[in-house]
Scaffold this motif. Sequence first.
Motif, PDB file in Angstrom:
ATOM      1  N   LEU A 236       0.492  -1.148   0.324  1.00  7.86           N
ATOM      2  CA  LEU A 236      -0.622  -0.013  -0.083  1.00  7.86           C
ATOM      3  C   LEU A 236       0.616   1.274  -0.514  1.00  7.86           C
ATOM      4  N   THR A 237       2.118   1.264   0.965  1.00 15.56           N
ATOM      5  CA  THR A 237       2.642   2.506   1.203  1.00 15.56           C
ATOM      6  C   THR A 237       3.234   2.716   0.044  1.00 15.56           C
TER       7      THR A 237
ATOM      8  N   ARG B  84       1.249   4.054  -3.018  1.00 14.79           N
ATOM      9  CA  ARG B  84       0.789   5.616  -2.895  1.00 14.79           C
ATOM     10  C   ARG B  84       1.818   6.380  -3.380  1.00 14.79           C
ATOM     11  N   GLU B  85       3.142   5.712  -2.367  1.00 17.47           N
ATOM     12  CA  GLU B  85       3.899   6.937  -2.574  1.00 17.47           C
ATOM     13  C   GLU B  85       4.660   6.703  -3.512  1.00 17.47           C
TER      14      GLU B  85
ATOM     15  N   LYS C 119       3.495   5.253  -6.374  1.00 17.02           N
ATOM     16  CA  LYS C 119       2.862   4.795  -7.872  1.00 17.02           C
ATOM     17  C   LYS C 119       3.188   3.569  -8.353  1.00 17.02           C
TER      18      LYS C 119
ATOM     19  N   SER D 171      -5.142   1.388  -7.287  1.00 21.96           N
ATOM     20  CA  SER D 171      -4.456   2.819  -7.953  1.00 21.96           C
ATOM     21  C   SER D 171      -5.226   3.750  -7.703  1.00 21.96           C
TER      22      SER D 171
ATOM     23  N   ILE E  44      -6.679   4.619  -3.990  1.00 24.51           N
ATOM     24  CA  ILE E  44      -5.536   5.685  -3.522  1.00 24.51           C
ATOM     25  C   ILE E  44      -5.335   6.554  -3.799  1.00 24.51           C
ATOM     26  N   ALA E  45      -4.834   6.563  -5.048  1.00 23.64           N
ATOM     27  CA  ALA E  45      -4.481   8.063  -5.550  1.00 23.64           C
ATOM     28  C   ALA E  45      -6.000   9.176  -4.199  1.00 23.64           C
TER      29      ALA E  45
ATOM     30  N   GLN F 207      -5.909   9.722  -1.235  1.00 23.54           N
ATOM     31  CA  GLN F 207      -4.735  10.584  -0.639  1.00 23.54           C
ATOM     32  C   GLN F 207      -5.202  11.999  -1.204  1.00 23.54           C
ATOM     33  N   SER F 208      -5.934  11.795  -2.166  1.00 17.62           N
ATOM     34  CA  SER F 208      -5.665  14.383  -1.649  1.00 17.62           C
ATOM     35  C   SER F 208      -6.950  14.178  -0.449  1.00 17.62           C
TER      36      SER F 208
ATOM     37  N   ARG G  16      -5.428   7.812   4.398  1.00 14.57           N
ATOM     38  CA  ARG G  16      -4.232   6.404   3.407  1.00 14.57           C
ATOM     39  C   ARG G  16      -5.327   5.447   3.641  1.00 14.57           C
TER      40      ARG G  16
ATOM     41  N   GLU H  14       4.441   2.792   8.249  1.00 15.05           N
ATOM     42  CA  GLU H  14       4.081   3.276   6.547  1.00 15.05           C
ATOM     43  C   GLU H  14       5.809   1.749   6.234  1.00 15.05           C
TER      44      GLU H  14
END
Length: 399
Positions: free
Chosen positions: A166-167, A170-171, A173, A233, A236-237, A240-241, A245, A278
């Motif tokens: 997951l990290t 997100r971080e 991509k 994905s 997740i994005a 995040q917006s 998380r 994380e």
Amino acid sequence: MKEALHVALLGYGTVGKGVYETIKQHQGRLQKLLGKEVKVVAVLVKNISKHKLSDRSVILTDQYKDIINIQKLDVVIDAIVGIEPAYSFLQQAINRGCHVITANKEMFAHHSKDLHALAKEKGVTVGFEATVAGGIPIIQTLKRLLNANKVQKIEGILNGTSNFILTKMREEKLLFTDALSLAQDLGYAEADPTNDIDGHDAFFKAVILSEVLFGEQPDWGKAVRVGISTIKSEDIAYFQSLGLRFKHVASLQRTNKTVVCTVRPVLVSEAHPLYQVEDVQNAINIEADIVGNISLQGPGAGMFPTASAIIEDIIHIDDKEYGPCFEEESSISESAEQLWIAYGENALLGLPESAEVIKKIADYTWLVKGDSNDNAKFDIRYYQLLGNADSVKAVEKVH
Ligand SMILES: NC(=O)C1=CN([C@@H]2O[C@H](COP(=O)(O)OP(=O)(O)OC[C@H]3O[C@@H](n4cnc5c(N)ncnc54)[C@H](OP(=O)(O)O)[C@@H]3O)[C@@H](O)[C@H]2O)C=CC1
Ligand SMILES: N[C@@H](CC=O)C(=O)O
């Protein structure tokens, strides 16, 4: 000096190698602590042609009889995979008077009660620190430090691979499959990684914690178990917006009737302690009646964190066993209403009647109050929210 502690190692993969190397590298410290040498006398593997040991005096074999028939044998360490033959191997070891230590959560979640009973009868101990949360000393903490407390609830990230994936998604991509391959290369994932990504591994760990805390397992058929494999994905994005998380969280709570266990992806806001946990890190929040809240965090998988947990068990091999921390009937009521994020074009269809929509966050996203036990009507598009709902950002445009 006293005679050496003779140890046999079942498995020489990520965990087995970590234990072998750690015993070699930290022999001086172990001798000081135990007053004797810790000697690995034999290693069991499946495919012997793949392996070579640096010390030629150590037996390397693919036959368990070569291990169980060793004349001087004190401890058998299980770092192999699956329920069988591991369970039978440990039964045989206990029957001949050896202490056993296991990292094998799948086997232990199924057979902890039987192994504890047999070990008690034979006067030996069962170490299982490595079965839950990798290097975090959660079992020792619960068994030895929290005897005076009643633990009311425990909640945490128990699968390092899921948190790592997951990290990375997100971080960096990364695609799900690429993040999983990386977790496999680093030795975090199980031999069968579906155990990680479908939530089985975290569930086995929750079952083991439940036995320690409450002296009983949750009902396997009633527990909620959802993995991370369905998380996209884009989701997740998107979250995040909104300042949220995804975390894969296991939770255990003893009500006055039963132990409620859920293992599933949730959305966590910045205010919650799990937000910052994380990569391969695991974390566990413990709510206890005298001390209040305690959080433990550390590496949840990998060669040396897991070896560390096994070495801790070796050091405590002669300690007396402690019973469950929570034997008496609990007066804690059913879990309270929780906050959920309902997400998607038809997200509000099928909400339980009791659910209350509190706030529209974006075009297809709502904050909902409800009762998590009404799980039948929740599908994966409803995520429980952990942390402060006020900090969830509202976005103007969605999709
Ligand atoms: N990796 C991690 O971070 C953690 C793993 N664990 C647990 O520890 C255990 C080992 O994990 P890990 O080291 O990652 O796994 P690996 O797949 O890296 O290694 C498994 C080892 O066990 C041997 N093995 C498997 N089945 C048998 C069998 N039937 N008879 C004899 N040997 C066998 C394999 O032999 P061969 O090499 O010949 O195939 C291999 O050496 C698992 O139960 C896992 O759930 C616990 C905590 C953390
Ligand atoms: N596959 C497991 C290993 C440790 O238990 C995980 O990723 O947590």
